[in-house]
Write a protein that holds these residues in place. Structure first.
Motif, short mmCIF file in Angstrom:
data_model
loop_
_atom_site.label_atom_id
_atom_site.label_comp_id
_atom_site.label_asym_id
_atom_site.label_seq_id
_atom_site.Cartn_x
_atom_site.Cartn_y
_atom_site.Cartn_z
N ALA B 336 5.75 7.44 -12.35
CA ALA B 336 6.42 7.12 -11.09
C ALA B 336 5.51 7.41 -9.90
O ALA B 336 5.39 6.60 -8.97
N LEU B 337 4.84 8.56 -9.94
CA LEU B 337 3.95 8.93 -8.83
C LEU B 337 2.76 7.98 -8.75
O LEU B 337 2.33 7.56 -7.67
N ARG B 338 2.24 7.61 -9.94
CA ARG B 338 1.12 6.67 -9.99
C ARG B 338 1.51 5.34 -9.33
O ARG B 338 0.77 4.81 -8.51
N ALA B 339 2.70 4.86 -9.68
CA ALA B 339 3.16 3.60 -9.11
C ALA B 339 3.28 3.71 -7.59
O ALA B 339 2.88 2.81 -6.85
N LYS B 340 3.81 4.84 -7.12
CA LYS B 340 3.98 5.03 -5.68
C LYS B 340 2.62 5.12 -4.96
O LYS B 340 2.42 4.51 -3.91
N LEU B 341 1.72 5.87 -5.56
CA LEU B 341 0.38 6.02 -4.98
C LEU B 341 -0.29 4.66 -4.81
O LEU B 341 -0.87 4.34 -3.77
N ILE B 342 -0.20 3.84 -5.86
CA ILE B 342 -0.84 2.52 -5.82
C ILE B 342 -0.18 1.65 -4.73
O ILE B 342 -0.86 1.02 -3.93
N ARG B 343 1.16 1.63 -4.72
CA ARG B 343 1.86 0.82 -3.70
C ARG B 343 1.46 1.24 -2.29
O ARG B 343 1.15 0.40 -1.45
N ASP B 344 1.48 2.55 -2.06
CA ASP B 344 1.16 3.06 -0.72
C ASP B 344 -0.26 2.66 -0.32
O ASP B 344 -0.51 2.23 0.79
#
Lengths: 351, 351
Positions: B336-344
């Motif tokens: 979940a954090l990986r996905a958020k980091l990439i999106r941001d």
């Protein structure tokens, strides 16, 4: 015959604002009728079929719900136009130019008549959401007005007589297109289909008989037309659909409560691919649009409307794409145009 | 030991602006050295290893390229920090707290020293792009300055003596990390790997020995260290890499000429998923970032820089994510954090 006007017509059944439209895409009723004084179609010659066609076309002006209709004869109609009408649920695969088949498309594509399909006449009403009662009210009116100017083949014992025994009686087939992503995800769908089958209903995929359930969409319809009144048949169907709706809603609630992140991931991935792909097949499109619709229905996606998703389901089909392009396209060109159409539509919506 | 300062440091090897950076991610040289008067590590006791560690740590102030270095001893270092240093290519899996292993991290992470890994000392320089010559110049300077204050184990016949015979001679391993999506797509990669192997080079995946070629990235390095000078070894390696670069460039041109739409589709789909996923594993991330990098390198994507893609490769790895979060995370939380980091990161770039 110019069908292009349909391309810009957003039929009311596509707007996604009918009752229970978060689960039920559309409701449809059709009545099979045959004219007195003619054999069933399999036993007619071309001359009789032309006579039937002319007879019905000749009376539509007298039927108020059909005023302003378009008559489309299948003889000489390009294959692409025929496929286009099939994709819009205005004709069936069985309606044939060889049998002097024709369709009369009423205003806004709500009511339509197929002439010389399996029976001399099939009347159809299609509406957004869970609207069987409304369809029934409206189709009764069309049927009654037609019966004033046409003489139907009717037996006091059996009811309406039809070419295939499975339609004898009411001649009515009522069907509901329903989107069940939660029941599919929870692997409860097979059990539901089994149960529904035991209750005398038919369950089919998105494209009618024999097709697979693409995009988690199922068409549920009555099987029997004999021995019960139309109201009883519709009441039974509505009762069962209501129960399926409750199951699907529960399933969706459980998904939101227990697997929110996984569901959001599936929805947003679908959006990301639809928003970015440069080539996309219709099979993949249907599956991704199903996820997108779930996103709209669960209020995860708020920039896209249900109507847009419904329209994308329709307009990304092969004949619609080619009608939009104004020419016939090979599979790769279709995949490219489909991808572009989806991107443009979603981008426009997002603004 | 606080390693957090590294999290905000964009090491020069990550910037993606070195020579041939559209194909070559980074170049790296390391030299294996051992100190006179000590056994090779396998035959030392703890006391000797501490002595080696202290000896080397004691001289770094006298070596100008190492001024301002950080010393990180592995004893007592949390597992997460160790993995973090491995992900940054600052230490190897073999560097162990049980052997009094330590790493000296030079300014900007360009030069680093591993102490008590397989040899007493390993010196490393890492740079962006195809920079073996520059790395060689710089590492020679570090090596020469160290040799002024440390006495190396050296044989006039064999050269530098090392714990493993495969390093004897120059003690040098030069490697280049190279991105070959076109050769993979054209299915030419196996032949290239075979040929490169026959020429005495080793080809490995992104994470070193034994790992698979995730994300179409390959690490190519010299095998032999004996019988040739460093310049000859580097010259041979550069010559072969140059040929691979030509092949990859040809492959990319062919893709653009003959399969533009398919390649754009692959690139934009990767962007769409990276931009929208709510859960994503590191394996999928590497593959999608490979497609994204190809998009940047082929100038299909113009809103994203190569440096951003390089940083995403690094920062989406498990230890980096957990260091960023400031706590240890289970696999789902990491996804979940990986996905958020990439999106941001991609969203920030797009603005």
């Amino acid at each position: 015959m110019e069908l292009e006007y349909l391309l810009t017509n957003i039929a009311p059944w596509l707007t996604g604002d009918g009752p229970e439209a978060d689960i039920v895409l559309s409701s449809r009723i059709r009545l099979a009728r045959n004219l007195k004084g003619f054999n069933f179609l399999r036993k007619t010659g071309e001359a009789s079929r032309r006579e039937i066609l002319d007879l019905i076309c000749g009376v539509i002006d007298k039927v108020s719900p059909l005023s302003g209709s378009t008559v489309v004869k299948l003889e000489g109609l390009p294959d692409l136009d025929r496929l286009f009408l099939m994709e819009r649920h205005l004709i069936s695969r069985e309606l044939s130019p060889d049998y002097q088949g024709a369709v009369i498309i009423g205003p806004e594509e709500i009511v339509s008549l197929m002439i010389n399909e399996e029976d001399h006449l099939r009347i159809q009403i299609i509406r957004s959401g869970m609207s069987l009662s409304r369809c029934w009210e409206e189709i009764q009116k069309v049927d009654a007005e037609l019966e004033k100017v046409l003489e139907y083949e009717y037996s006091p014992v059996y009811g309406y007589l039809t070419a295939c025994p499975s339609n004898v009686g009411t001649g009515m087939r009522a069907s509901v297109m329903i989107h069940l992503p939660a029941l599919v995800l929870h692997k409860q769908i097979d059990k539901i289909i089994q149960t529904v089958g035991k209750l005398g209903l038919a369950v089919r995929g998105i494209n009618g008989e024999g097709s697979q359930a693409a995009g988690n969409m199922f068409q549920i319809s009555n099987q029997s037309t004999l021995g019960k009144s139309e109201e009883e048949i519709l009441g039974d169907l509505e009762k069962i659909i209501s129960k399926i709706i409750v199951h699907e809603r529960n399933g969706r609630r459980v998904l939101l409560e227990r697997q929110l992140l996984r569901i959001e991931d599936q929805i947003y991935r679908a959006l990301g691919i639809l928003n970015n792909a440069r080539l996309i097949t219709s099979e993949e499109t249907i599956d991704l649009l199903s996820a997108l619709r779930m996103g709209v229905d669960l209020e995860v996606l708020e920039t896209i409307t249900r109507g847009t998703v419904n329209q994308l389901f329709l307009y990304t089909q092969p004949a619609h794409l080619q009608k939009l392009a104004g020419s016939s396209l090979d599979a790769t060109k279709r995949d490219a145009l489909r991808a572009k159409l989806i991107r443009d539509k979603i981008e426009k919506e997002g603004r």
